[in-house]
Design an enzyme around this catalytic site. Structure first.
Site, mmCIF file in Angstrom:
data_model
loop_
_atom_site.group_PDB
_atom_site.id
_atom_site.type_symbol
_atom_site.label_atom_id
_atom_site.label_comp_id
_atom_site.label_asym_id
_atom_site.label_seq_id
_atom_site.Cartn_x
_atom_site.Cartn_y
_atom_site.Cartn_z
ATOM 1 N N THR A 1 -15.991 19.735 52.675
ATOM 2 C CA THR A 1 -14.670 20.306 52.591
ATOM 3 C C THR A 1 -14.027 19.455 53.423
ATOM 4 O OG1 THR A 1 -15.679 21.493 54.384
ATOM 5 C CG2 THR A 1 -15.216 22.670 52.023
ATOM 6 N N LYS B 1 -21.418 23.967 68.437
ATOM 7 C CA LYS B 1 -22.011 22.948 68.273
ATOM 8 C C LYS B 1 -21.749 22.073 69.174
ATOM 9 C CE LYS B 1 -23.152 24.139 63.391
ATOM 10 N NZ LYS B 1 -22.623 23.589 62.059
ATOM 11 N N GLU C 1 -28.250 18.940 58.858
ATOM 12 C CA GLU C 1 -26.924 18.833 59.394
ATOM 13 C C GLU C 1 -26.508 17.355 59.257
ATOM 14 O OE1 GLU C 1 -24.179 19.519 61.099
ATOM 15 O OE2 GLU C 1 -24.435 21.327 61.891
ATOM 16 N N ASP C 2 -25.112 16.935 59.120
ATOM 17 C CA ASP C 2 -24.560 15.760 59.055
ATOM 18 C C ASP C 2 -23.717 15.372 60.222
ATOM 19 O OD1 ASP C 2 -22.438 17.531 58.494
ATOM 20 O OD2 ASP C 2 -21.066 16.043 57.671
ATOM 21 N N LYS D 1 -15.068 16.783 62.442
ATOM 22 C CA LYS D 1 -16.076 17.342 61.515
ATOM 23 C C LYS D 1 -16.906 18.227 62.610
ATOM 24 C CE LYS D 1 -16.168 14.327 57.557
ATOM 25 N NZ LYS D 1 -17.179 13.424 56.853
ATOM 26 N N ASP E 1 -26.172 23.496 57.568
ATOM 27 C CA ASP E 1 -24.558 23.290 57.971
ATOM 28 C C ASP E 1 -24.018 23.470 56.522
ATOM 29 O OD1 ASP E 1 -22.286 22.440 59.266
ATOM 30 O OD2 ASP E 1 -22.833 20.523 58.595
ATOM 31 N N LEU E 2 -22.651 23.724 56.443
ATOM 32 C CA LEU E 2 -21.910 23.711 55.124
ATOM 33 C C LEU E 2 -21.196 22.290 55.017
ATOM 34 C CD1 LEU E 2 -20.793 25.621 52.794
ATOM 35 C CD2 LEU E 2 -19.338 26.279 54.385
ATOM 36 N N ASP E 3 -20.167 22.156 55.796
ATOM 37 C CA ASP E 3 -19.370 20.852 55.304
ATOM 38 C C ASP E 3 -20.205 19.717 55.581
ATOM 39 O OD1 ASP E 3 -17.269 19.123 55.055
ATOM 40 O OD2 ASP E 3 -16.495 19.400 56.879
ATOM 41 N N ASN F 1 -14.411 30.218 56.980
ATOM 42 C CA ASN F 1 -14.248 30.322 55.831
ATOM 43 C C ASN F 1 -15.637 30.358 54.824
ATOM 44 O OD1 ASN F 1 -11.134 30.583 55.464
ATOM 45 N ND2 ASN F 1 -11.450 28.906 56.721
ATOM 46 N N SER G 1 -22.751 27.417 59.719
ATOM 47 C CA SER G 1 -21.615 26.760 59.544
ATOM 48 C C SER G 1 -20.476 26.989 60.730
ATOM 49 C CB SER G 1 -20.832 26.894 58.365
ATOM 50 O OG SER G 1 -19.551 26.242 58.203
ATOM 51 N N ALA G 2 -19.694 26.411 61.369
ATOM 52 C CA ALA G 2 -18.689 26.644 62.412
ATOM 53 C C ALA G 2 -17.563 27.111 61.524
ATOM 54 C CB ALA G 2 -18.087 25.431 63.099
HETATM 55 P P1 B16 Z 1 -12.510 27.058 59.728
HETATM 56 P P2 B16 Z 1 -19.268 22.900 59.308
HETATM 57 C C1 B16 Z 1 -16.868 23.048 60.101
HETATM 58 O O1 B16 Z 1 -17.658 23.311 59.030
HETATM 59 C C2 B16 Z 1 -15.781 21.796 59.606
HETATM 60 O O2 B16 Z 1 -16.732 20.710 59.715
HETATM 61 C C3 B16 Z 1 -14.749 21.508 60.780
HETATM 62 O O3 B16 Z 1 -13.725 20.562 60.400
HETATM 63 C C4 B16 Z 1 -13.816 22.990 60.992
HETATM 64 O O4 B16 Z 1 -12.893 22.901 61.622
HETATM 65 C C5 B16 Z 1 -14.824 24.139 61.142
HETATM 66 O O5 B16 Z 1 -15.888 24.263 60.198
HETATM 67 C C6 B16 Z 1 -13.939 25.345 61.264
HETATM 68 O O6 B16 Z 1 -13.622 25.768 59.982
HETATM 69 O O7 B16 Z 1 -11.128 26.490 60.246
HETATM 70 O O8 B16 Z 1 -12.674 27.026 58.219
HETATM 71 O O9 B16 Z 1 -13.202 28.069 60.499
HETATM 72 O O10 B16 Z 1 -19.514 21.509 59.356
HETATM 73 O O11 B16 Z 1 -19.864 23.666 60.649
HETATM 74 O O12 B16 Z 1 -19.891 23.755 58.048
HETATM 75 MG MG MG Z 2 -21.177 19.469 58.928
#
Ligand code: B16
Ligand code: MG
Length: 220
Positions: A16, A146, A170-171, A44, A8-10, A119, A115-116
């Site tokens: 982030t 997810k 994952e967190d 998140k 996972d990223l964030d 970006n 990651s979702a």
């Molecule tokens: P974007 P992850 C998620 O990252 C974030 O935790 C979540 O807050 C955010 O809305 C989602 O990515 C989408 O991000 O707007 O940049 O496409 O935890 O899946 O790495």
């Molecule tokens: Mg995360």
């Protein structure tokens, strides 16, 4: 045998969440919805549009906008967010992540990002990790977010691995559920309570230890 690790990223590689919070807060000011960091915890791991839906519901404005207007709002939030993430640098890697990735590479494990965030590739570049992952799943190609396992299954398939050969890190609780439902070994970063569904958990990224993960993976 463990052959791949899917990250996972964030919250795992970098944090982030604060940037997402600031960008949503700025949009909230415009549409008259105020929320705090505690509410932001609910966002998140949740996709951009689902996050907007949760914010609108929180402000009792879920019926005030057409789909096209909501897309414009989500776009506006993302423009704020893209400005904010320009300041990310390799110093923003969470503690221990650089050495954990190095350990994975030394063991010749295949690495993927699940990651979702749309970006994700920009953030990886800013962190100096652009060439580290064999696979970066494009969340725009997914039908479900997810806790659906789709993103982890797609990552394993793109790596050319079976789920049983992969571990996911994952967190978020929804992320751990997604990894488990994908039939992978789950590694959680967070409190014992939040990570109760994980096969193995650490409280902080600094405690991620590849030898320990491999030992636990082999026992499962
Ligand atoms: P974007 P992850 C998620 O990252 C974030 O935790 C979540 O807050 C955010 O809305 C989602 O990515 C989408 O991000 O707007 O940049 O496409 O935890 O899946 O790495
Ligand atoms: Mg995360």
């Amino acid at each position: 045998m463990l052959k791949g690790i899917i990250f996972d990223l964030d919250g795992v590689i970098t944090d982030t969440a604060e940037f997402h919070f600031l960008a949503w807060q700025k949009l909230g000011e415009k549409i008259g919805i105020t929320f705090d960091r505690a509410f932001n915890e609910n966002l998140k791991g949740i996709s951009r549009m689902d996050s907007l839906d949760r914010i609108l519901a929180y402000g009792n404005k879920e019926n005030n906008y057409t789909q096209a207007e909501k897309e414009a709002l989500a776009h506006e939030k993302n423009e704020h967010y893209k400005q904010l993430i320009q300041q990310i640098s390799p110093e923003d890697l969470l503690p221990g992540i650089a050495s954990f990735i190095k350990a994975c590479q030394e063991k010749e494990l295949l690495l993927a990002l699940a990651s979702a965030s749309k970006n994700g590739p920009t953030i990886l570049t800013r962190l100096g990790l652009a060439d580290v992952f064999e696979v970066v799943v494009d969340p725009a190609t997914l039908r479900k977010g997810k806790p659906d396992p789709e993103i982890f299954l797609q990552a394993a398939e793109s790596l050319g691995l079976d789920s049983s050969e992969c571990a996911g890190v994952e967190d978020a609780e929804a992320g751990i559920e997604a990894i488990n439902r994908a039939g992978m070994f789950s590694v959680g970063v967070g409190t014992a309570e939040a990570m109760s569904g994980a096969d193995l958990f650490v409280e902080d990224t600094i405690d991620l230890n590849l030898e320990e993960i491999i030992a636990s993976f082999n026992q499962k």
